[in-house]
Design a protein around this motif. Structure first.
Motif, PDB file in Angstrom:
ATOM      1  N   CYS A  33     -14.206  -0.819  19.790  1.00  0.00           N
ATOM      2  CA  CYS A  33     -14.020  -0.483  21.267  1.00  0.00           C
ATOM      3  C   CYS A  33     -13.087   0.648  21.543  1.00  0.00           C
ATOM      4  O   CYS A  33     -12.886   0.793  22.702  1.00  0.00           O
ATOM      5  CB  CYS A  33     -12.969  -1.798  21.944  1.00  0.00           C
ATOM      6  N   GLU A  34     -13.091   1.488  20.733  1.00  0.00           N
ATOM      7  CA  GLU A  34     -12.276   2.740  20.904  1.00  0.00           C
ATOM      8  C   GLU A  34     -13.227   3.987  20.246  1.00  0.00           C
ATOM      9  O   GLU A  34     -14.067   3.818  19.126  1.00  0.00           O
ATOM     10  CB  GLU A  34     -10.996   2.541  20.042  1.00  0.00           C
ATOM     11  N   SER A  35     -12.790   5.101  20.674  1.00  0.00           N
ATOM     12  CA  SER A  35     -13.677   6.001  20.228  1.00  0.00           C
ATOM     13  C   SER A  35     -12.767   7.325  20.269  1.00  0.00           C
ATOM     14  O   SER A  35     -11.802   7.418  21.106  1.00  0.00           O
ATOM     15  CB  SER A  35     -14.885   6.404  20.976  1.00  0.00           C
ATOM     16  N   ILE A  36     -12.922   8.381  19.517  1.00  0.00           N
ATOM     17  CA  ILE A  36     -12.253   9.659  19.669  1.00  0.00           C
ATOM     18  C   ILE A  36     -12.538  10.417  21.025  1.00  0.00           C
ATOM     19  O   ILE A  36     -13.893  10.110  21.538  1.00  0.00           O
ATOM     20  CB  ILE A  36     -12.603  10.584  18.457  1.00  0.00           C
ATOM     21  N   PRO A  37     -11.753  11.298  21.473  1.00  0.00           N
ATOM     22  CA  PRO A  37     -11.960  12.027  22.658  1.00  0.00           C
ATOM     23  C   PRO A  37     -13.339  12.862  22.532  1.00  0.00           C
ATOM     24  O   PRO A  37     -13.563  13.220  21.509  1.00  0.00           O
ATOM     25  CB  PRO A  37     -10.651  12.810  22.853  1.00  0.00           C
ATOM     26  N   VAL A  38     -13.842  12.964  23.798  1.00  0.00           N
ATOM     27  CA  VAL A  38     -14.897  13.749  23.954  1.00  0.00           C
ATOM     28  C   VAL A  38     -14.762  14.937  24.820  1.00  0.00           C
ATOM     29  O   VAL A  38     -14.081  14.752  25.957  1.00  0.00           O
ATOM     30  CB  VAL A  38     -16.204  13.176  24.692  1.00  0.00           C
TER      31      VAL A  38
END
Length: 330
Positions: A33-38
Motif C-alpha cells: 500500500c506504499e510506494s516511493i515518491p513520484v
C-alpha cells in the motif's frame, strides 16, 4: 560459456540448489500500500520540483521521475531491444561472455558483489554507451536495431541525469554545475539486467540487498515489477509507471552531501510467470569529492577508482562496514 539463466535454467520446474538463498535472506512480505515518491519534472516551478526531489531523497533515497522529456517510443524500444538481446540464441551472445570484470562489453551471469555464496537469478550485460562516438564501435550488431536505439537513447539518458544533478545542486545551495562537469563527466555505462521467469521466486533473488557505489543511478524498469527498496526496516515494492525512470542516490552522493542524502539499500526479486528486463545507468564521479556543508565533514577526499576498488573487495552488504575506510576518524 557458463550457462546463462536465460538459456535454459528458467525453463525448469525447480530452482537449482546453487541459486537458493539462506532462509533469512529470501524475499519476505513487502508493503503493497506504499510506494516511493513520484516527481513530475513539469509539475510546477523549478523551485517546487527541486523541493520535491530533495524531500524524496531525504525520505526514501529513491523516487520516480515522469514528464522527463525522453520520448516514450524510445524508452519502450530500449527495453524491448534489451530483452531481445538476452532472448537471442546462446551462440549469438557467446562472444560477449567473460568472467573478467575488465572486459568490455561484458556478458555474465549469476554473480555480483556481496558476501552471498548463492548465485543471483540474473543475466547481465555491461557496456559503455556515452559519448556515443567514442563507444559505438562496441555496440552489438545483433539484434539488428540495437545500435541505432542505443545511439539515440544514451544521450537522452545522459541529458536527464545532468538535468537532475543540476536541480539537486540548486537545492543544496551549490553552484548549478557543481555535480556535473568533472564530477560526473566520465563515460556512462549501460547495465542491461535480465531476470528470467523463476520456478519459485520465494527461494532466490535477482539481486540481494545492496547500495550502489556511484553518484546516482537512473533505472528503466520496463513493465514488470521486481525492484524493492528498504524503508523504515521494511521492503517497499517499486511498481513500474509508464515512461518513468527510477532515480536513486549512491554511496558517493552520501559523501558529497555529508550524509544529507543517503544511499538506500535495495534488491531485485524474481517473478514466477514473467521475465523482467531493466536498464541501469550509473552516473559515476571522475574526481575527488568533498562535502561543502557547514557541518563537520564525515568523509575524507578520495578518487572514484580508489573507492570502487574497496567497494568491490569488501564482500559485505553492510553499508556501515563498506564506508568505514572513508570516514574521518576522531
Amino acid at each position: 560459456m557458463e550457462k546463462l539463466v536465460s538459456d535454459g535454467l528458467s525453463r525448469g520446474s525447480v530452482v537449482p540448489e546453487t541459486y537458493i538463498f539462506p532462509g533469512e535472506q529470501r524475499p519476505n512480505t513487502v508493503r503493497t500500500c506504499e510506494s516511493i515518491p513520484v516527481v513530475d519534472l513539469q509539475g510546477g516551478s523549478e523551485d517546487e520540483v527541486v523541493r520535491e526531489i530533495l524531500k524524496a531523497g531525504k525520505e526514501y533515497g529513491f523516487f520516480q521521475v515522469i514528464n522527463h522529456g525522453i520520448p516514450e517510443d524510445l524508452v519502450n524500444d530500449m527495453i524491448s531491444v534489451a530483452q531481445e538481446f538476452f532472448e537471442m540464441p546462446a551462440e549469438n551472445k557467446a562472444c560477449y561472455y567473460s568472467e573478467d570484470p575488465r572486459k568490455e562489453p561484458r556478458l555474465f551471469t549469476g554473480q555480483g558483489y556481496g558476501k552471498e555464496l548463492s548465485l543471483y537469478w540474473r543475466d547481465c550485460f555491461i557496456i559503455s554507451a556515452y559519448p556515443v562516438a567514442k563507444f559505438e564501435h562496441l555496440f552489438p550488431e545483433k539484434p539488428d536495431n540495437l545500435k541505432e536505439i542505443m545511439s539515440k537513447f544514451a544521450p537522452e539518458a545522459k541529458g536527464l541525469a545532468a538535468r537532475l544533478l543540476r536541480l539537486i545542486s540548486i537545492g543544496l545551495g551549490l553552484e548549478e554545475d557543481y555535480l556535473t562537469g568533472n564530477r560526473s563527466g566520465g563515460p556512462v555505462k549501460m547495465v542491461f539486467n535480465y531476470y528470467p521467469r523463476c520456478p519459485d521466486p520465494s527461494l532466490t533473488l535477482g539481486l540481494p540487498k545492496h547500495c550502489d557505489p556511484n553518484l546516482i543511478t537512473l533505472l528503466l524498469q520496463g513493465k514488470v515489477s521486481g525492484l524493492q527498496v528498504l524503508h523504515d526496516d521494511r521492503w517497499v515494492s517499486v511498481d513500474p509507471l509508464p515512461n518513468a525512470f527510477v532515480v536513486n542516490f549512491g554511496l558517493l552522493f552520501e559523501v558529497v552531501t555529508n550524509g544529507l542524502l543517503k544511499a538506500v539499500e535495495h534488491r531485485a526479486v524474481t517473478n514466477h510467470s514473467l521475465a523482467r528486463t531493466s536498464i541501469a545507468l550509473p552516473i559515476r564521479s571522475a574526481d575527488a569529492l568533498l562535502s561543502k556543508d557547514n557541518n563537520p565533514p564525515l568523509y575524507g577526499s578520495f578518487l572514484f577508482p580508489e573507492f570502487f576498488k574497496i567497494f568491490a573487495t569488501k564482500k559485505t552488504d553492510d553499508k556501515e562496514i563498506m564506508m568505514e575506510d572513508f570516514r574521518i576518524k576522531g
